[in-house]
Motif scaffolding. Structure first.
Motif, mmCIF file in Angstrom:
data_model
loop_
_atom_site.group_PDB
_atom_site.id
_atom_site.type_symbol
_atom_site.label_atom_id
_atom_site.label_comp_id
_atom_site.label_asym_id
_atom_site.label_seq_id
_atom_site.Cartn_x
_atom_site.Cartn_y
_atom_site.Cartn_z
ATOM 1 N N GLU A 2 0.841 -1.187 0.000
ATOM 2 C CA GLU A 2 0.000 0.000 0.000
ATOM 3 C C GLU A 2 0.883 1.245 0.000
ATOM 4 O O GLU A 2 1.939 1.267 0.643
ATOM 5 C CB GLU A 2 -0.932 0.014 1.213
ATOM 6 N N ILE A 3 0.467 2.238 -0.752
ATOM 7 C CA ILE A 3 1.233 3.470 -0.904
ATOM 8 C C ILE A 3 0.355 4.647 -0.489
ATOM 9 O O ILE A 3 -0.780 4.779 -0.967
ATOM 10 C CB ILE A 3 1.707 3.653 -2.358
ATOM 11 N N ARG A 4 0.873 5.461 0.402
ATOM 12 C CA ARG A 4 0.183 6.681 0.821
ATOM 13 C C ARG A 4 0.629 7.819 -0.076
ATOM 14 O O ARG A 4 1.826 8.083 -0.211
ATOM 15 C CB ARG A 4 0.511 7.016 2.281
ATOM 16 N N VAL A 5 -0.320 8.471 -0.739
ATOM 17 C CA VAL A 5 -0.002 9.604 -1.603
ATOM 18 C C VAL A 5 -0.797 10.824 -1.148
ATOM 19 O O VAL A 5 -1.857 10.702 -0.525
ATOM 20 C CB VAL A 5 -0.310 9.295 -3.088
ATOM 21 N N GLY A 6 -0.269 11.984 -1.473
ATOM 22 C CA GLY A 6 -0.979 13.199 -1.116
ATOM 23 C C GLY A 6 -0.193 14.438 -1.485
ATOM 24 O O GLY A 6 0.946 14.362 -1.961
ATOM 25 N N PHE A 7 -0.811 15.579 -1.283
ATOM 26 C CA PHE A 7 -0.176 16.852 -1.627
ATOM 27 C C PHE A 7 -0.780 17.974 -0.800
ATOM 28 O O PHE A 7 -1.886 17.853 -0.254
ATOM 29 C CB PHE A 7 -0.366 17.163 -3.120
ATOM 30 N N GLU A 8 -0.015 19.045 -0.694
ATOM 31 C CA GLU A 8 -0.498 20.319 -0.150
ATOM 32 C C GLU A 8 0.099 21.417 -1.018
ATOM 33 O O GLU A 8 1.317 21.599 -1.047
ATOM 34 C CB GLU A 8 -0.103 20.508 1.311
ATOM 35 N N ILE A 9 -0.746 22.100 -1.745
ATOM 36 C CA ILE A 9 -0.312 23.130 -2.689
ATOM 37 C C ILE A 9 -1.085 24.401 -2.398
ATOM 38 O O ILE A 9 -2.318 24.387 -2.363
ATOM 39 C CB ILE A 9 -0.568 22.687 -4.146
#
Length: 270
Positions: A2-9
């Motif tokens: 499992e891979i946790r992905v995300g962003f804050e822009i």
């Protein structure tokens, strides 16, 4: 795995500004999302989602005066296998290609086949058609171009990259896929998450990555001219003719980027 992905822009804006964003995981990977993918805009700004002409998921919103912060996260199942390698994959004669694939033989904003066709045939005309030809193109671009974030420029085209011999991941992809098109191989640009999974950590901050796919033997195969090795854990977000079709955000007014954080990492059981 499992891979946790995300962003804050985050962007600053002096006045309300319409935006379009392409920050969702691609529909081809929706079945791999554990639970739901979350994308929000703060201060609270409603996001309307739609599909573009390439099948990518886009969101549109009105960023309020003062600016907006876009946040997203998802947990994604992944096979843990590297990019598929199929040396037997064949190049399909242009007259036998499906209609919908012909688009990826044409020139586009950043991929000037007219400027690079003669160069491509002089470099790769003697290579075997199919997988071996694409790999020869990838090898050439990988060694011809020097990577560096200081070489990034949003107006740089494939021909520029060939002449200047420097760029970032999107530039490697643009040059390689343009050479493929010049040789009669349909090729499209891809963007998405690709963390340092199965490889030594990169000292540079992780960013969204750009790579490309080619159409061989009736299927799309992934190639990466910057890294030139099969990688684990790519999470596709968008595909198009080139980077102009898969811009992460497009603002219809002046905005200033103030924060950019991307996460893509394997979840390790405690």
């Amino acid at each position: 795995m499992e891979i946790r992905v995300g962003f804050e822009i985050a962007y600053a804006a002096a006045q309300p500004t319409p935006m379009v964003m392409m920050l969702s995981i691609h529909p081809s990977r929706v079945q791999d999302i554990v639970g739901t993918e979350t994308i929000i805009a703060e201060p609270n700004a409603p996001i309307g989602f739609y599909r573009d002409s390439f099948g990518n998921v886009c969101g549109r919103l009105l960023a309020p005066a003062g600016g907006v912060t876009l946040r997203g996260n998802a947990l994604v199942r992944d096979s843990g296998l590297p990019d598929a390698v199929n040396p037997a994959a064949q190049q399909i004669p242009i007259e036998q290609l499906p209609d919908e694939v012909l688009l990826y033989l044409m020139p586009s904003r950043y991929c000037e086949t007219d400027k690079l066709t003669d160069i491509a045939w002089s470099l790769f005309g003697n290579t075997p058609p199919g997988w071996a030809r694409v790999q020869a193109i990838v090898e050439f671009v990988h060694h011809h171009v020097t990577f560096g974030y200081e070489h990034a420029h949003h107006m740089k085209s494939a021909h520029d990259v060939y002449e200047r011999r420097s760029g970032v991941c999107r530039d490697f992809a643009h040059l390689a896929l343009t050479f493929c098109r010049c040789m009669g191989i349909p090729a499209r640009y891809c963007t998405g998450y690709m963390g340092d999974i199965g490889v030594p950590p990169d000292p540079a901050p992780m960013d969204f990555s750009g790579w490309f796919q080619v159409y061989l033997s009736g299927a799309w195969y992934t190639f990466d001219a910057r890294h030139n090795v099969p990688r684990i854990g790519r999470i596709l977000m968008g595909t198009g003719r080139d980077a102009a079709d898969v811009a992460l955000t497009t603002s219809f007014g002046r905005m200033t980027l103030t924060k950019f954080i991307v996460i893509s990492e394997e979840v390790v059981a405690a």
